[in-house]
Design a protein around this motif. Structure first.
Motif, PDB file in Angstrom:
ATOM      1  N   UNK A  57      35.391  59.843  36.848  1.00 23.12           N
ATOM      2  CA  UNK A  57      36.532  60.581  37.405  1.00 23.12           C
ATOM      3  C   UNK A  57      36.499  60.694  38.923  1.00 23.12           C
ATOM      4  N   UNK A  58      35.525  60.046  39.583  1.00 25.16           N
ATOM      5  CA  UNK A  58      35.524  59.973  41.045  1.00 25.16           C
ATOM      6  C   UNK A  58      36.356  58.772  41.486  1.00 25.16           C
ATOM      7  N   UNK A  59      36.168  58.366  42.704  1.00 22.57           N
ATOM      8  CA  UNK A  59      36.903  57.203  43.235  1.00 22.57           C
ATOM      9  C   UNK A  59      36.310  55.949  42.600  1.00 22.57           C
ATOM     10  N   UNK A  60      37.124  55.127  41.929  1.00 15.78           N
ATOM     11  CA  UNK A  60      36.623  53.907  41.268  1.00 15.78           C
ATOM     12  C   UNK A  60      36.398  52.781  42.288  1.00 15.78           C
ATOM     13  N   UNK A  61      35.258  52.809  42.943  1.00 12.47           N
ATOM     14  CA  UNK A  61      35.005  51.892  44.043  1.00 12.47           C
ATOM     15  C   UNK A  61      35.019  50.427  43.641  1.00 12.47           C
ATOM     16  N   UNK A  62      34.483  50.082  42.503  1.00 12.02           N
ATOM     17  CA  UNK A  62      34.438  48.667  42.100  1.00 12.02           C
ATOM     18  C   UNK A  62      35.844  48.098  41.959  1.00 12.02           C
ATOM     19  N   UNK A  63      36.729  48.827  41.326  1.00 14.01           N
ATOM     20  CA  UNK A  63      38.110  48.358  41.169  1.00 14.01           C
ATOM     21  C   UNK A  63      38.799  48.287  42.517  1.00 14.01           C
ATOM     22  N   UNK A  64      38.609  49.312  43.333  1.00 15.66           N
ATOM     23  CA  UNK A  64      39.226  49.348  44.653  1.00 15.66           C
ATOM     24  C   UNK A  64      38.777  48.156  45.498  1.00 15.66           C
ATOM     25  N   UNK A  65      37.475  47.915  45.546  1.00 18.74           N
ATOM     26  CA  UNK A  65      36.931  46.804  46.337  1.00 18.74           C
ATOM     27  C   UNK A  65      37.421  45.461  45.785  1.00 18.74           C
ATOM     28  N   UNK A  66      37.397  45.304  44.473  1.00 16.22           N
ATOM     29  CA  UNK A  66      37.862  44.042  43.871  1.00 16.22           C
ATOM     30  C   UNK A  66      39.310  43.760  44.258  1.00 16.22           C
ATOM     31  N   UNK A  67      40.156  44.773  44.192  1.00 14.44           N
ATOM     32  CA  UNK A  67      41.569  44.570  44.495  1.00 14.44           C
ATOM     33  C   UNK A  67      41.828  44.311  45.969  1.00 14.44           C
ATOM     34  N   UNK A  68      41.139  45.014  46.834  1.00 17.17           N
ATOM     35  CA  UNK A  68      41.355  44.814  48.273  1.00 17.17           C
ATOM     36  C   UNK A  68      40.795  43.459  48.716  1.00 17.17           C
ATOM     37  N   UNK A  69      39.588  43.138  48.296  1.00 12.83           N
ATOM     38  CA  UNK A  69      38.996  41.835  48.643  1.00 12.83           C
ATOM     39  C   UNK A  69      39.821  40.701  48.019  1.00 12.83           C
ATOM     40  N   UNK A  70      40.228  40.883  46.770  1.00 15.31           N
ATOM     41  CA  UNK A  70      41.049  39.862  46.110  1.00 15.31           C
ATOM     42  C   UNK A  70      42.379  39.655  46.812  1.00 15.31           C
ATOM     43  N   UNK A  71      43.007  40.732  47.285  1.00 13.41           N
ATOM     44  CA  UNK A  71      44.273  40.620  48.015  1.00 13.41           C
ATOM     45  C   UNK A  71      44.080  39.870  49.326  1.00 13.41           C
ATOM     46  N   UNK A  72      43.000  40.178  50.023  1.00 13.04           N
ATOM     47  CA  UNK A  72      42.684  39.478  51.274  1.00 13.04           C
ATOM     48  C   UNK A  72      42.483  37.981  51.014  1.00 13.04           C
ATOM     49  N   UNK A  73      41.668  37.670  50.018  1.00  9.05           N
ATOM     50  CA  UNK A  73      41.380  36.263  49.711  1.00  9.05           C
ATOM     51  C   UNK A  73      42.611  35.521  49.208  1.00  9.05           C
ATOM     52  N   UNK A  74      43.468  36.203  48.457  1.00  9.34           N
ATOM     53  CA  UNK A  74      44.689  35.557  47.979  1.00  9.34           C
ATOM     54  C   UNK A  74      45.616  35.246  49.142  1.00  9.34           C
ATOM     55  N   UNK A  75      45.662  36.139  50.141  1.00 14.61           N
ATOM     56  CA  UNK A  75      46.450  35.857  51.339  1.00 14.61           C
ATOM     57  C   UNK A  75      45.943  34.626  52.071  1.00 14.61           C
ATOM     58  N   UNK A  76      44.634  34.548  52.248  1.00  8.48           N
ATOM     59  CA  UNK A  76      44.031  33.377  52.908  1.00  8.48           C
ATOM     60  C   UNK A  76      44.312  32.114  52.090  1.00  8.48           C
ATOM     61  N   UNK A  77      44.049  32.187  50.797  1.00  9.74           N
ATOM     62  CA  UNK A  77      44.242  31.030  49.921  1.00  9.74           C
ATOM     63  C   UNK A  77      45.686  30.557  49.921  1.00  9.74           C
ATOM     64  N   UNK A  78      46.612  31.484  49.825  1.00 12.44           N
ATOM     65  CA  UNK A  78      48.025  31.119  49.772  1.00 12.44           C
ATOM     66  C   UNK A  78      48.432  30.341  51.011  1.00 12.44           C
ATOM     67  N   UNK A  79      48.035  30.840  52.169  1.00 11.14           N
ATOM     68  CA  UNK A  79      48.398  30.161  53.413  1.00 11.14           C
ATOM     69  C   UNK A  79      47.732  28.789  53.514  1.00 11.14           C
ATOM     70  N   UNK A  80      46.436  28.736  53.259  1.00 10.57           N
ATOM     71  CA  UNK A  80      45.736  27.457  53.391  1.00 10.57           C
ATOM     72  C   UNK A  80      46.187  26.446  52.338  1.00 10.57           C
ATOM     73  N   UNK A  81      46.409  26.899  51.115  1.00 11.89           N
ATOM     74  CA  UNK A  81      46.812  25.971  50.054  1.00 11.89           C
ATOM     75  C   UNK A  81      48.177  25.367  50.334  1.00 11.89           C
TER      76      UNK A  81
END
Length: 159
Positions: A57-81
């Protein structure tokens, strides 16, 4: 009459168009790329959950980190691809849909928010929901800019 401009077709979708003259059609390659990428992303997400354990019931850090890092990487991937590797049709399905699609877990955000709301943790639920969306959008925008910069740098060194 003219209904306006025709939207562009995602080139990745053309890989999966059936060709009746082939004994197997290229859609199987697309399915395999997404499946392999999905398995890799899911394993990475599971591993992140093992490493980043949060208070119940605290801040779900693993989900938060996965989503933020994944969003960053998807932005990079989308542009480069799109800008640098348009001829590599399976890059986005493998990495974007497969790996990052299973690594990121925005559906889990909804479950985690609901769990916290059900336990009376309204402030953390609202902060987590809004923070996850805001951080994800900012990370994706940063990833797009980073990808553009990497694409320009790479293009400059190749000429």
């Amino acid at each position: 009459g003219d209904n306006g401009p025709t939207p562009e077709v995602d080139p990745d979708l053309l890989v999966g168009t059936p060709d009746e003259s082939l004994p197997w059609w290229p859609g199987w390659a697309l399915l395999a790329a997404v499946s392999v990428g999905g398995a890799l992303g899911a394993m990475a997400r599971y591993g992140l959950g093992l490493v980043m354990v949060s208070q119940p019931l605290g801040w779900p850090w693993a989900t938060f980190v996965a989503n933020v890092v994944g969003s960053l990487l998807l932005g990079v991937l989308t542009t480069l691809a799109v800008d640098r590797f348009p001829d590599r049709a399976l890059v986005r399905p493998l990495l974007g849909v497969g790996v990052l699609g299973s690594f990121t877990t925005y559906s889990t955000v909804v479950v985690e928010i609901d769990t916290r709301l059900g336990q009376g943790r309204v402030a953390i639920a609202v902060a987590y929901g809004l923070g996850s969306v805001a951080a994800g959008v900012l990370a994706a925008a940063a990833g797009l800019e980073l990808g553009r910069g990497l694409g320009r740098r790479r293009a400059g060194t190749m000429q």
